[in-house]
Enzyme design. Sequence first.
Site, PDB file in Angstrom:
ATOM      1  N   HIS A 147      -3.687  54.084 165.049  1.00 10.82           N
ATOM      2  CA  HIS A 147      -4.586  53.034 165.545  1.00 10.82           C
ATOM      3  C   HIS A 147      -4.209  52.727 166.990  1.00 10.82           C
ATOM      4  O   HIS A 147      -3.024  52.747 167.358  1.00 10.82           O
ATOM      5  CB  HIS A 147      -4.428  51.777 164.684  1.00 10.82           C
ATOM      6  CG  HIS A 147      -4.807  50.501 165.382  1.00 10.82           C
ATOM      7  ND1 HIS A 147      -3.873  49.679 165.981  1.00 10.82           N
ATOM      8  CD2 HIS A 147      -6.010  49.917 165.586  1.00 10.82           C
ATOM      9  CE1 HIS A 147      -4.485  48.641 166.515  1.00 10.82           C
ATOM     10  NE2 HIS A 147      -5.774  48.761 166.302  1.00 10.82           N
ATOM     11  N   VAL A 207      -7.310  48.497 173.131  1.00  9.39           N
ATOM     12  CA  VAL A 207      -7.089  47.769 174.376  1.00  9.39           C
ATOM     13  C   VAL A 207      -8.286  46.841 174.556  1.00  9.39           C
ATOM     14  O   VAL A 207      -9.427  47.243 174.324  1.00  9.39           O
ATOM     15  CB  VAL A 207      -6.928  48.700 175.598  1.00  9.39           C
ATOM     16  CG1 VAL A 207      -5.528  49.295 175.639  1.00  9.39           C
ATOM     17  CG2 VAL A 207      -7.961  49.835 175.603  1.00  9.39           C
TER      18      VAL A 207
END
Length: 298
Positions: free
Chosen positions: A104, A107
């Site tokens: 995973h 941002v």
Amino acid sequence: MNTDPIRDYFTGLQSRIVAELEAADGQPFRTDQWQRPEGGGGISRLIEEGQLFERGGVNFSHVKGEAMPASATAHRPELAGRRWEAMGVSLVLHPRNPHCPTSHMNVRFFVAEKDGAEPVWWFGGGMDLTPYYGFEQDAVHFHGTCRDALAPWGIATYQHFKSWCDRYFFLKHRNEARGIGGIFFDDLNEEGFERCFALTQSVGDHFTAAYLPILERRRDIPYGEHERDFHAYRRGRYVEFNLVWDRGTLFGLQSGGRTESILMSLPPIVKWRYDWQPEAGSEEAKLYTDFLPPRDWV
């Protein structure tokens, strides 16, 4: 606040990552553009039943609202009622081979505005690795790349974000880590916008270097029903974390986000067993004893 440079970076990052993942899998990702009635929209890039990835998604979203959702003001009550804007890239990849870990990365950027007041903004993000069968070489590589991503900001930054990741991706109801961690940060706004944006970009830019070499090493390891059964069982922990503890999932659902895109993080095949325990000394047991307890990999 002009958020165009941030949006341009995020959309470019999504395109670059998808291109590398398509090259690794050999199958194209589906592109699904969507609009949110309350404001904004996004682009979901999905793969299912690929040669390498059983399911995966790389999502970009840019959404807006007139009042902050509860999940975003739980630890910032002073922002309740403000207009808000959120954008980012979020991805989860579930390979088919049990020897290939799930990963995973996200941002993101958030800003809350109010007439007559300075905007309140912050960045967040990180990446983490969830193996089913542990390989020390992979853990060292992943954490080493995370360290390299944060090197311009000092080793203390990596150590802080690594510890934060260990605390965050933890299933309190199981007293167990979701995986072997990585880096995680939120509410990042210290020392100015340019520093925070540059750090966030470095995290996003290092993801494929952290993850793809691991897949290349493990994708052709033979496996059978025994490994797939454990794979499905451990994927259940991933589901539990995302639906019970993950702030991003809660924010998306509370803010009226697109459910298909929010829940693309869930694996396609999952099993639960009552009070199951691995056989002592087995490869499955080693995941619990040697990999899930937090440790310094680099």
